[in-house]
Design a protein around this motif. Structure first.
Motif, PDB file in Angstrom:
ATOM      1  N   LYS A 341       3.185  -3.293  -4.649  1.00 27.72           N
ATOM      2  CA  LYS A 341       3.483  -2.595  -5.903  1.00 27.72           C
ATOM      3  C   LYS A 341       3.247  -1.094  -5.764  1.00 27.72           C
ATOM      4  CE  LYS A 341       2.455  -6.490  -8.988  1.00 27.72           C
ATOM      5  NZ  LYS A 341       1.557  -6.998 -10.056  1.00 27.72           N
ATOM      6  N   LYS A 342       2.207  -0.721  -5.036  1.00 22.59           N
ATOM      7  CA  LYS A 342       1.889   0.699  -4.895  1.00 22.59           C
ATOM      8  C   LYS A 342       2.985   1.462  -4.150  1.00 22.59           C
ATOM      9  CE  LYS A 342      -2.409   2.129  -4.263  1.00 22.59           C
ATOM     10  NZ  LYS A 342      -2.783   2.703  -5.570  1.00 22.59           N
ATOM     11  N   VAL A 343       3.671   0.789  -3.231  1.00 18.77           N
ATOM     12  CA  VAL A 343       4.745   1.472  -2.497  1.00 18.77           C
ATOM     13  C   VAL A 343       6.124   1.112  -3.040  1.00 18.77           C
ATOM     14  CG1 VAL A 343       3.345   1.670  -0.410  1.00 18.77           C
ATOM     15  CG2 VAL A 343       4.910  -0.273  -0.670  1.00 18.77           C
ATOM     16  N   ILE A 356       3.405  -1.054   5.349  1.00 20.85           N
ATOM     17  CA  ILE A 356       2.346  -0.486   4.507  1.00 20.85           C
ATOM     18  C   ILE A 356       1.151  -0.066   5.357  1.00 20.85           C
ATOM     19  CG2 ILE A 356       0.752  -0.970   2.626  1.00 20.85           C
ATOM     20  CD1 ILE A 356       2.898  -2.953   1.566  1.00 20.85           C
ATOM     21  N   GLN A 357       0.809  -0.883   6.351  1.00 17.90           N
ATOM     22  CA  GLN A 357      -0.317  -0.529   7.210  1.00 17.90           C
ATOM     23  C   GLN A 357      -0.023   0.746   7.994  1.00 17.90           C
ATOM     24  OE1 GLN A 357      -3.389  -2.121   7.210  1.00 17.90           O
ATOM     25  NE2 GLN A 357      -3.898  -0.233   8.318  1.00 17.90           N
ATOM     26  N   ASP A 358       1.215   0.939   8.392  1.00 20.59           N
ATOM     27  CA  ASP A 358       1.583   2.180   9.077  1.00 20.59           C
ATOM     28  C   ASP A 358       1.353   3.390   8.176  1.00 20.59           C
ATOM     29  OD1 ASP A 358       2.299   0.808  11.342  1.00 20.59           O
ATOM     30  OD2 ASP A 358       4.466   0.901  10.987  1.00 20.59           O
ATOM     31  N   LEU A 359       1.651   3.234   6.886  1.00 22.46           N
ATOM     32  CA  LEU A 359       1.377   4.334   5.952  1.00 22.46           C
ATOM     33  C   LEU A 359      -0.118   4.602   5.870  1.00 22.46           C
ATOM     34  CD1 LEU A 359       2.118   6.381   3.751  1.00 22.46           C
ATOM     35  CD2 LEU A 359       2.022   4.489   2.091  1.00 22.46           C
ATOM     36  N   LEU A 360      -0.911   3.553   5.714  1.00 20.37           N
ATOM     37  CA  LEU A 360      -2.362   3.741   5.628  1.00 20.37           C
ATOM     38  C   LEU A 360      -2.914   4.379   6.893  1.00 20.37           C
ATOM     39  CD1 LEU A 360      -3.332   0.348   3.936  1.00 20.37           C
ATOM     40  CD2 LEU A 360      -3.333   2.615   2.866  1.00 20.37           C
ATOM     41  N   ASP A 361      -2.421   3.960   8.044  1.00 20.41           N
ATOM     42  CA  ASP A 361      -2.886   4.545   9.303  1.00 20.41           C
ATOM     43  C   ASP A 361      -2.535   6.029   9.372  1.00 20.41           C
ATOM     44  OD1 ASP A 361      -3.845   2.076  10.054  1.00 20.41           O
ATOM     45  OD2 ASP A 361      -2.135   1.599  11.358  1.00 20.41           O
ATOM     46  N   ALA A 362      -1.323   6.362   8.933  1.00 25.62           N
ATOM     47  CA  ALA A 362      -0.908   7.770   8.937  1.00 25.62           C
ATOM     48  C   ALA A 362      -1.735   8.580   7.944  1.00 25.62           C
ATOM     49  CB  ALA A 362       0.577   7.878   8.617  1.00 25.62           C
ATOM     50  N   MET A 363      -2.045   7.987   6.804  1.00 19.31           N
ATOM     51  CA  MET A 363      -2.884   8.669   5.816  1.00 19.31           C
ATOM     52  C   MET A 363      -4.269   8.957   6.380  1.00 19.31           C
ATOM     53  SD  MET A 363      -1.776   6.467   2.439  1.00 19.31           S
ATOM     54  CE  MET A 363      -3.166   7.033   1.447  1.00 19.31           C
ATOM     55  N   GLN A 391       0.708  15.969   1.274  1.00 21.22           N
ATOM     56  CA  GLN A 391      -0.644  15.415   1.397  1.00 21.22           C
ATOM     57  C   GLN A 391      -1.063  15.241   2.860  1.00 21.22           C
ATOM     58  OE1 GLN A 391      -2.370  15.104  -1.435  1.00 21.22           O
ATOM     59  NE2 GLN A 391      -0.492  15.790  -2.460  1.00 21.22           N
ATOM     60  N   PHE A 392      -0.118  15.372   3.781  1.00 14.85           N
ATOM     61  CA  PHE A 392      -0.375  15.102   5.187  1.00 14.85           C
ATOM     62  C   PHE A 392      -0.585  16.392   5.969  1.00 14.85           C
ATOM     63  CE2 PHE A 392       1.312  11.281   3.573  1.00 14.85           C
ATOM     64  CZ  PHE A 392       1.049  10.247   4.454  1.00 14.85           C
ATOM     65  N   MET A 393      -1.566  16.383   6.855  1.00 12.64           N
ATOM     66  CA  MET A 393      -1.796  17.534   7.722  1.00 12.64           C
ATOM     67  C   MET A 393      -0.558  17.809   8.575  1.00 12.64           C
ATOM     68  SD  MET A 393      -5.699  16.713   8.983  1.00 12.64           S
ATOM     69  CE  MET A 393      -5.662  18.062  10.171  1.00 12.64           C
ATOM     70  N   GLU A 394       0.089  16.743   9.026  1.00 13.00           N
ATOM     71  CA  GLU A 394       1.345  16.864   9.769  1.00 13.00           C
ATOM     72  C   GLU A 394       2.428  16.161   8.953  1.00 13.00           C
ATOM     73  OE1 GLU A 394       0.897  15.336  13.695  1.00 13.00           O
ATOM     74  OE2 GLU A 394      -0.815  16.630  14.176  1.00 13.00           O
ATOM     75  N   TRP A 401       7.678   7.911   8.541  1.00 11.02           N
ATOM     76  CA  TRP A 401       7.423   6.673   7.793  1.00 11.02           C
ATOM     77  C   TRP A 401       8.383   6.555   6.608  1.00 11.02           C
ATOM     78  CZ3 TRP A 401       6.138   5.602   2.751  1.00 11.02           C
ATOM     79  CH2 TRP A 401       5.803   4.264   2.484  1.00 11.02           C
ATOM     80  N   ALA A 402       8.628   7.667   5.910  1.00 12.46           N
ATOM     81  CA  ALA A 402       9.459   7.637   4.708  1.00 12.46           C
ATOM     82  C   ALA A 402      10.882   7.182   5.015  1.00 12.46           C
ATOM     83  CB  ALA A 402       9.471   9.005   4.038  1.00 12.46           C
ATOM     84  N   GLY A 403      11.363   7.504   6.203  1.00 12.89           N
ATOM     85  CA  GLY A 403      12.701   7.043   6.564  1.00 12.89           C
ATOM     86  C   GLY A 403      12.769   5.526   6.585  1.00 12.89           C
TER      87      GLY A 403
END
Length: 490
Positions: A341-343, A356-363, A391-394, A401-403
């Motif tokens: 739901k969050k994504v 989703i885990q890839d997003l959390l890892d990148a965060m 929000q991301f340093m890089e 990820w967004a793609g």
């Protein structure tokens, strides 16, 4: 007119070993800081009368209202893994119970109302800062839709308490479905008082799990019910970045509510190993450890209930293990559903968890703000230029990820605006940022200024609304504003 509490007192009708009868210690000059008027109405109380000097005297413990039966509850607990056979309410007194407008029985308890037989040489008082913190965070959790104790009132006592220095004292009026804990069961199990454990279990079933009363194995079903509620509760904590800070068994509620807001905090930047509590030196209660600790606490509850399961120890243990085994799946199901739901995923497909885990890892790698990343992601669902990447340093890490995310959400039939609305409904804009809470406390303690407290409480009451006039409250802390540690109220 006189302030009236329609008290019922089912817990104080239990045997004397369950509590100690003790009245609050009167204070010098009570002054109401904040009354939660909507909650007062929900409890069937008159907020206008509670805001009078007579009401303030009751909420500070200076006057005991008619019908109250003040008690300090007995309980034990594992504190950071070490068992203490007797803890109990050392600075809290249960005045009684009321039936609210929805027919739910609620405890009304004064926290910081003076010493009890369980105080262990403590003064039984509370400082103003921790009272304001619990009021702010517990009411914010309620607004976020997370089961929690609530705050009816905060009252200044007109006295000082001694901690490292002299601090202004206060009393919090706390409302809970009940204050029964895993540690309450441990108190009697440690004394091998099986009849008291049975009596407590029967009381809990009637109060919190009435549908279990007529089952063939009600105590097994009780454990299963607590397991389910705790699994869902911890999932909801993680979904908003909440860290309890002191998940001892005496802070684990049988009702499934969040209880005892001591050194709690919300994460700013996402870090699974995040710890704020000054007393959690080994990281036992770090953000990502909370599911494991919840299961550990539930295992301690299961140990208490074993004599009620069977006279055969091996059989009882096997049955308890089977019930406890449901925790991981229940938690995972709730947590993964919440993350989808969050994504903005409306369906469940292979690869979703990995995405989703890839997003959390990148965060985590890019020190992205937990709350704002998900909130801005909702905006990115309708506007490619939305600043989630900021929000991301890089930012390129987010872009990559967004793609993949955009390709995934295209497989669902909902429109972009529908997706944004659904995401904003679960991803708050406003949380109790640690630096904001600290600023409020300092203004109150140092300057007797409660305007910042009032404004923060107002903003946090609508966490999912944009509130353009208060956008600064959504901002993460500047480097010199970061709160690195939070502290226990004692």
């Amino acid at each position: 007119m006189t302030v009236h509490f329609p008290f019922q007192n089912s817990y104080s009708a239990l045997p004397d070993s369950f509590f100690a009868r003790v009245a609050p210690t009167p204070v010098a000059a009570p002054r109401l800081i904040k009354l939660n008027r909507p909650l007062a109405l929900q409890l069937g109380l008159d907020p206008d009368l509670l805001e009078t000097p007579e009401g303030a005297a009751i909420l500070a413990g200076k006057t005991v209202p008619e019908g109250a039966d003040p008690i300090a509850m007995a309980y034990a607990g594992h504190q950071f893994g070490h068992f203490v056979p007797q803890l109990g309410d050392g600075r809290a007194i249960l005045l009684g119970e009321v039936i609210d407008r929805d027919g739910v029985r609620r405890d009304i308890q004064l926290k910081g109302s003076g010493p009890t037989p369980f105080s262990r040489r403590g003064d039984g008082r509370a400082a103003l800062g921790p009272v304001l913190r619990e009021y702010i965070v517990s009411e914010a959790m309620f607004a976020l839709g997370i089961p929690t104790t609530r705050s009816l009132a905060a009252v200044f006592t007109g006295e000082h308490v001694i901690r490292e220095t002299a601090l202004p004292g206060a009393v919090l009026t706390r409302v809970a479905a009940s204050h029964i804990r895993v540690g309450t069961f441990q108190f009697f199990a440690a004394r091998r008082d099986t009849e008291a454990v049975r009596r407590l279990a029967d009381h809990v079933i009637v109060r919190h799990y009435p549908g279990l009363r007529d089952l063939e194995r009600p105590y097994h079903a009780l454990l299963a019910g607590v397991v389910e509620r705790q699994a869902n509760l911890i999932a909801r904590w993680l979904l908003v970045g909440f860290i309890h800070g002191v998940m001892n068994t005496d802070n684990s509620s049988i009702s499934g509510e969040t209880i005892d807001y001591g050194p709690c905090a919300f994460m700013d930047t996402y870090n699974p190993s995040q710890v704020f509590s000054s007393i959690d030196e080994m990281g036992r209660y770090a953000y990502a450890n909370q599911p494991r600790i919840a299961l550990w606490n539930l295992t301690r509850l299961a140990e208490c209930l074993l004599p009620l399961f069977s006279d055969e120890q091996e059989k009882a243990v096997a049955e308890a293990q089977d019930i406890l085994g449901a925790f991981t799946e229940t938690f995972s199901t709730a947590y993964q559903a919440g993350l989808r739901k969050k994504v903005g995923l409306f369906t469940e497909r292979d690869g979703d968890e990995a995405l989703i885990q890839d997003l959390l890892d990148a965060m985590a790698k890019n020190q992205a703000d937990f709350t704002l990343t998900f909130r801005k992601l909702g905006d990115a669902a309708v506007d490619d230029s939305a600043d989630a990447r900021a929000q991301f340093m890089e930012p390129a890490a987010f872009d990559e990820w967004a793609g993949r995310w955009r390709a995934r959400i295209a497989l669902d039939s909902q429109s972009a605006t529908e997706r944004q609305a659904a995401m904003h409904a679960v991803n708050p804009m406003f949380i109790p940022r640690n630096h904001r809470v600290e600023a409020v406390i300092q203004a109150a303690v140092n300057d007797d200024n409660y305007a910042p407290f009032e404004e923060l409480v107002k903003v946090l009451a609508k966490p999912f609304d944009d509130q353009p006039a208060y956008t600064a409250y959504a901002d993460p802390p500047l480097p010199d504003q970061r709160v690195l540690q939070t502290f226990c109220g004692t």
